[in-house]
Structures are given as C-alpha cells and as structure tokens.
Write a protein that holds these residues in place. Structure first.
Motif, PDB file in Angstrom:
ATOM      1  N   ALA A   1       0.840  -1.188   0.000  1.00 33.54           N
ATOM      2  CA  ALA A   1       0.000   0.000   0.000  1.00 33.54           C
ATOM      3  C   ALA A   1       0.874   1.237   0.000  1.00 33.54           C
ATOM      4  N   VAL A   2       0.353   2.295  -0.640  1.00 36.07           N
ATOM      5  CA  VAL A   2       1.108   3.539  -0.685  1.00 36.07           C
ATOM      6  C   VAL A   2       1.430   4.024   0.716  1.00 36.07           C
TER       7      VAL A   2
ATOM      8  N   ALA B   1       5.267   5.516   4.830  1.00 36.93           N
ATOM      9  CA  ALA B   1       5.764   5.344   6.196  1.00 36.93           C
ATOM     10  C   ALA B   1       7.244   4.987   6.199  1.00 36.93           C
ATOM     11  N   LEU B   2       7.647   4.117   5.289  1.00 39.03           N
ATOM     12  CA  LEU B   2       9.058   3.758   5.205  1.00 39.03           C
ATOM     13  C   LEU B   2       9.912   4.957   4.807  1.00 39.03           C
ATOM     14  N   ALA B   3       9.434   5.735   3.828  1.00 37.89           N
ATOM     15  CA  ALA B   3      10.183   6.904   3.392  1.00 37.89           C
ATOM     16  C   ALA B   3      10.298   7.944   4.502  1.00 37.89           C
ATOM     17  N   THR B   4       9.201   8.151   5.235  1.00 33.96           N
ATOM     18  CA  THR B   4       9.218   9.129   6.339  1.00 33.96           C
ATOM     19  C   THR B   4      10.186   8.682   7.429  1.00 33.96           C
ATOM     20  N   ALA B   5      10.143   7.390   7.761  1.00 34.00           N
ATOM     21  CA  ALA B   5      11.077   6.865   8.756  1.00 34.00           C
ATOM     22  C   ALA B   5      12.513   7.027   8.278  1.00 34.00           C
ATOM     23  N   GLY B   6      12.739   6.796   6.998  1.00 34.50           N
ATOM     24  CA  GLY B   6      14.079   6.945   6.449  1.00 34.50           C
ATOM     25  C   GLY B   6      14.614   8.349   6.587  1.00 34.50           C
TER      26      GLY B   6
ATOM     27  N   CYS C   1       8.470   0.297  12.375  1.00 30.91           N
ATOM     28  CA  CYS C   1       7.506   0.784  11.392  1.00 30.91           C
ATOM     29  C   CYS C   1       6.270  -0.111  11.450  1.00 30.91           C
ATOM     30  N   VAL C   2       5.315   0.275  12.266  1.00 31.14           N
ATOM     31  CA  VAL C   2       4.107  -0.532  12.461  1.00 31.14           C
ATOM     32  C   VAL C   2       3.308  -0.637  11.166  1.00 31.14           C
ATOM     33  N   ALA C   3       3.360   0.396  10.332  1.00 30.10           N
ATOM     34  CA  ALA C   3       2.591   0.386   9.080  1.00 30.10           C
ATOM     35  C   ALA C   3       3.011  -0.746   8.158  1.00 30.10           C
ATOM     36  N   ALA C   4       4.255  -1.212   8.287  1.00 29.86           N
ATOM     37  CA  ALA C   4       4.745  -2.284   7.424  1.00 29.86           C
ATOM     38  C   ALA C   4       4.512  -3.667   8.019  1.00 29.86           C
TER      39      ALA C   4
ATOM     40  N   PRO D   1      -0.900  -7.328  10.667  1.00 29.83           N
ATOM     41  CA  PRO D   1      -1.653  -7.436  11.925  1.00 29.83           C
ATOM     42  C   PRO D   1      -1.950  -8.873  12.333  1.00 29.83           C
ATOM     43  N   LYS D   2      -1.832  -9.816  11.393  1.00 28.96           N
ATOM     44  CA  LYS D   2      -2.075 -11.224  11.704  1.00 28.96           C
ATOM     45  C   LYS D   2      -0.809 -11.945  12.158  1.00 28.96           C
ATOM     46  N   SER D   3       0.283 -11.217  12.210  1.00 32.37           N
ATOM     47  CA  SER D   3       1.563 -11.826  12.578  1.00 32.37           C
ATOM     48  C   SER D   3       2.175 -11.090  13.761  1.00 32.37           C
ATOM     49  N   ALA D   4       2.954 -11.803  14.547  1.00 32.37           N
ATOM     50  CA  ALA D   4       3.650 -11.182  15.679  1.00 32.37           C
ATOM     51  C   ALA D   4       4.993 -10.584  15.270  1.00 32.37           C
ATOM     52  N   VAL D   5       5.359 -10.719  14.005  1.00 31.65           N
ATOM     53  CA  VAL D   5       6.643 -10.211  13.528  1.00 31.65           C
ATOM     54  C   VAL D   5       6.655  -8.684  13.547  1.00 31.65           C
ATOM     55  N   ARG D   6       7.691  -8.113  14.148  1.00 35.43           N
ATOM     56  CA  ARG D   6       7.861  -6.658  14.153  1.00 35.43           C
ATOM     57  C   ARG D   6       8.762  -6.246  12.988  1.00 35.43           C
ATOM     58  N   VAL D   7       8.563  -5.015  12.533  1.00 36.57           N
ATOM     59  CA  VAL D   7       9.341  -4.500  11.412  1.00 36.57           C
ATOM     60  C   VAL D   7      10.070  -3.235  11.848  1.00 36.57           C
ATOM     61  N   PHE D   8      11.363  -3.214  11.582  1.00 37.62           N
ATOM     62  CA  PHE D   8      12.194  -2.040  11.855  1.00 37.62           C
ATOM     63  C   PHE D   8      12.780  -1.529  10.547  1.00 37.62           C
ATOM     64  N   VAL D   9      13.185  -0.263  10.562  1.00 35.91           N
ATOM     65  CA  VAL D   9      13.741   0.381   9.381  1.00 35.91           C
ATOM     66  C   VAL D   9      15.151   0.852   9.687  1.00 35.91           C
TER      67      VAL D   9
END
Length: 482
Positions: free
Chosen positions: A25-26, A31-36, A50-53, A56-64
């Motif tokens: 999704a855009v 969100a990734l660009a803003t975090a960058g 980066c919660v937007a990335a 919600p069905k997974s417990a995996v967290r995403v960092f940038v």
C-alpha cells in the motif's frame, strides 16, 4: 534488488503498477520513506519500528534502517541478520529454487562453486589466463562481456537508426533497454525463451496495450520474447523482494503461475546443453558436472543459478538502464548535474579507467534510488541500542543510505568517485557481495556509451510505467552516425 523509485515517470494509468511492482500500500511506502528521512539524523536511533509495514495477523515486528553506517552493518553482520526470508518466500511458490541472495548454507556454497568452476571452464575455452581474486570481476571476463554488449547494442541501434529518416520515435525502454538485457541474458546464460507464453502474461500485455496510448506491445519476435521473459519474472521478484512479512495469497499464485514456465525452459536447456551457445553458462555447467559427483542434486542447484541470473539480467539490468536514462533526462537529473549527454560522454570516454566507469554507473544508480532489502533477526539480542527479537524484520533503505550526507557530502550532486562507499549493488563486503555486479555494470556502461550520436531523448522526455516497471521513454534516432 527491487527498485521502487521512478525518476522522470509520469502519473496516469501506469499507477496500476503498484499491483505488480511494490505490492504494498502507498501508506506503507510513505511510512518507510518518512522513517528513512528521520533516521538520517545523526542523533536518531539506529533503527525505528515501522508498524505500518507489519502484518496485523503476525507477531513479527518491522524495523527500518536508513543511515549508511547502519545499513552497511545490517547487510554485513550475518551472525545477527539472516537472509532466510528470501529462501522462505521462494519455497512458497517454487519449491527447491533458491537465489544466491539467501542463507549462506551448504547448498549456496555449491551454487557458488558451480559458477566459479563453470567460469573457469569458459576461461579455458577462450584461452584466457587464470586471474587472481573474484573470477566474476576479472578484467578478461568483463572485457568478454563488454565485447558482447557492444555487438548487441550496435545491432539494435542499426535497426533503430532507420527511424531517423521517418521521425518515428524510439521507445528507449522496450526498443533498447529491455531488449539488450534479454539478448545479453540469452548469450551469457544460454536459456531460450519459453515455447509458450503463459495466459496471465498475455493478459498483462493486453491490459498494458489498452491503457497505453502509443504503439501496442506484441508478443512476437525478440521484442515479444524480451517482454514475455520480463513479465514471467516480475511477479516473482515482487513476491520475494517486495514482501516484508507475508505476501497475499493471490500474489503467491501469480508468481507461481508466471514463473514456472521460465523454470521449465531452464530445465529444457539443461536437458539439451548442446543446443545452447558453446560459450554460455548452460554449456559450461553441463561440462563441469562430472567434477561435482558428490552433489546428488547438481541439476537442481544449477537450475537455481540459471534462473536467478536470467531474471537479474532481464529484469534488473533492463530496469536500471531505463531508470538511469529517465533520471538523466529529468529536471532532477539536471539539478544533480548529470544530463543524458554528459552521462553518455563519461561512459564513452576511452581514456577513462574501468574503475572510473564503474563509479559513474554507481553514482547514477545512487541518485536514481529506490532500492531496499530485508533481513531477519536471528536471535533475541540488543543491536546498537535497540532490543531485537528473533524473527523481527529489518528493512534497509538503500535509497536513503545512498543519500546520507555523512557518507556522500552534498548527496544530491552527481560526483562519481571510485572511493565512495556505494551500496547500490548490496553489501560492500562479506559472503553476499553481489556476484553479478561486474556483469551488470559492464552491460550498463556499454549500452549507454553505444548510443552516442545514434539515439537521444526527445525534449522533456518522461518515463511512463506499467505494472511498477518502466514502459516507455521517448527517444529519437539521429541522422548522424559516429
């Protein structure tokens, strides 16, 4: 390996490319660009969640990760960060197939040995002296690739030159960039086009022709082969390199349906290596097979090698060549100090060293931007002040890191220098140095240099996109040939 930036691209129906290119999704991309941008601040933490990335069905967290030193750390510290994410995604759609961009396990070591042994056989066939260091970066090998690229570029440009008298425009993307990428893949790798084009690929081409106002793209002759092979690889690359946590079921289905015929063509080539060009990788892998008697799945590993390199040449080289041209034709390129004529002149300079030419290519790729990679955290552990958990994903923004002022002073200016810490082709060191980088840089250099005095962009040329990939960039053939 996935490039998301679209310099010089115009909006319109091509925006449907989000469905087949980034597959995100855009809002996630934003969100990734803003975090960058935030993370480029030297006072910012090394990583930002980066919660937007996240799914919600997974417990995996995403960092940038965005700063150059942090991105380099993530890419090189393989004891902390794993590449198994790519292996898992490939297994979902093409069981048994692997990329070199994956875990550095025993099977990957076999594939690297296959490549090096096959190249040694090819060098012997060409009576080339053995060289020290990486065989894929050897001057003799790159000179061989360069000679082929010049030959293919000249042949294509000879055909396009006929349009100088009619004024018919040249589509740099389809008529040149993706065509030379396909021709080089066919010659270096030795894999022919599949016998039949998948129905889904035909449907994509139909959609493209409906939405594109210019000449229709037809699945016949070499232009059709190039387009078909590109589209057969595209969904798979999006699934593997565009997925951060989980891809959608429809994406896995599309990747499987479109990529399987390309694998079938490779199986057919391996079964009849005598049909392939004698100096191709297919022939070489067949010739050295007796040296791998201890490897029971030799053909499966060779199949992965051929599949990955074919995709990389057809998709990544063609895409990068198109995007570099679009950037050099754009106002952003002018502000950076690199127009098309200057880029061509630098790469056509016979007095410049190979290192200088490589730096020019990497500097253009740096400014074109858009690349990102994903790594998976191996174990629960703190890293540079951030508490990470096993299974966390880290998205490394090559685009942001390539414009980090700490690594590239005045980052918006074109300033090629072999000493600059370019990461446009991945990590600077370690087991995952990009095997094909020398091949890609050589093809890009020769393809651009060959256009001097033969084709040039029309005024205010903008690149159009379809399905997330370059589709059209208007050039014109010159009446004067040099």
């Amino acid at each position: 390996m996935c490039r998301f930036a679209k310099p010089g691209a115009r909006d319109g129906p091509d925006r449907v490319g989000a469905a087949f290119g980034s597959f995100a999704a855009v809002t996630v991309e934003e969100a990734l660009a803003t975090a960058g941008r935030r993370l480029l601040d030297p006072a910012a933490p090394a990583l930002e969640r980066c919660v937007a990335a996240e799914d919600p069905k997974s417990a995996v967290r995403v960092f940038v990760a965005a700063r150059h030193d942090v991105v380099s750390g993530v890419l090189c510290e393989e004891a902390v960060f794993s590449l198994r994410h790519y292996d898992d995604l490939l297994e979902q759609v093409l069981p048994g197939t692997r990329y070199l961009v994956g875990e550095n396990d025993a099977a990957r070591q076999v594939r690297l040995r296959q490549l090096h042994t096959a190249q040694g056989w090819l060098d012997a066939e060409r009576s080339m002296a053995a060289t020290q260091g990486e065989p894929n970066m050897a001057p003799g090998f790159r000179a061989w690739v360069a000679a082929m690229a010049r030959e293919e570029a000249a042949a294509i440009l000879d055909v396009l030159q006929r349009r100088a008298s009619t004024g018919e425009p040249v589509n740099f993307v389809r008529d040149y960039a993706f065509l030379i990428a396909w021709r080089m893949a066919r010659r270096i790798i030795g894999v022919p086009a599949p016998d039949a084009v998948p129905g889904l690929v035909r449907l994509m081409v139909f959609a493209r022709n409906v939405m594109h106002p210019g000449p229709a793209l037809r699945l016949k002759d070499e232009l059709g082969d190039a387009a078909a092979m590109l589209l057969m690889q595209q969904a798979l690359f999006g699934h593997v390199f565009g997925t951060v946590v989980n891809s959608k079921g429809w994406m896995r289905w599309l990747a499987r349906k479109t990529a399987t015929p390309a694998l079938d063509a490779i199986d057919a080539a391996l079964a009849l290596p005598e049909v392939a060009p004698h100096d191709s990788l297919v022939s070489a892998l067949a010739a050295v097979k007796p040296q791998f008697s201890e490897v029971p799945d030799y053909d499966l590993q060779a199949r992965s090698v051929l599949f990955e390199l074919t995709g990389a040449l057809v998709l990544i080289v063609g895409k990068s060549l198109s995007e570099m041209a679009a950037f050099a034709c754009s106002p952003e390129g002018a502000r950076a100090g690199i127009g098309w004529d200057r880029l061509v002149s630098l790469l056509a300079d016979p007095g410049a060293s190979q290192q200088a030419h490589d730096a020019t290519i990497n500097e253009a790729l740096r400014l074109t931007g858009g690349s990102r990679l994903t790594r998976t955290v191996r174990n629960n552990s703190p890293w540079r002040g951030v508490d990470l958990q096993a299974g966390d994903r880290v998205v490394v923004l090559i685009d942001a890191a390539s414009r980090d002022p700490a690594a590239f002073p005045d980052p918006g200016r074109f300033a090629p220098d072999p000493a600059r810490p370019y990461i446009t082709s991945g990590p600077l060191q370690g087991p995952h140095l990009c095997y094909g980088r020398g091949i890609a840089w050589t093809i890009l250099r020769e393809a651009i240099a060959a256009t001097q005095g033969r084709i040039a962009p029309v005024g205010n040329a903008q690149m159009a996109l379809f399905a997330g990939l370059p589709d059209d960039l208007p050039f014109i053939a010159s009446r004067r040939q040099i």
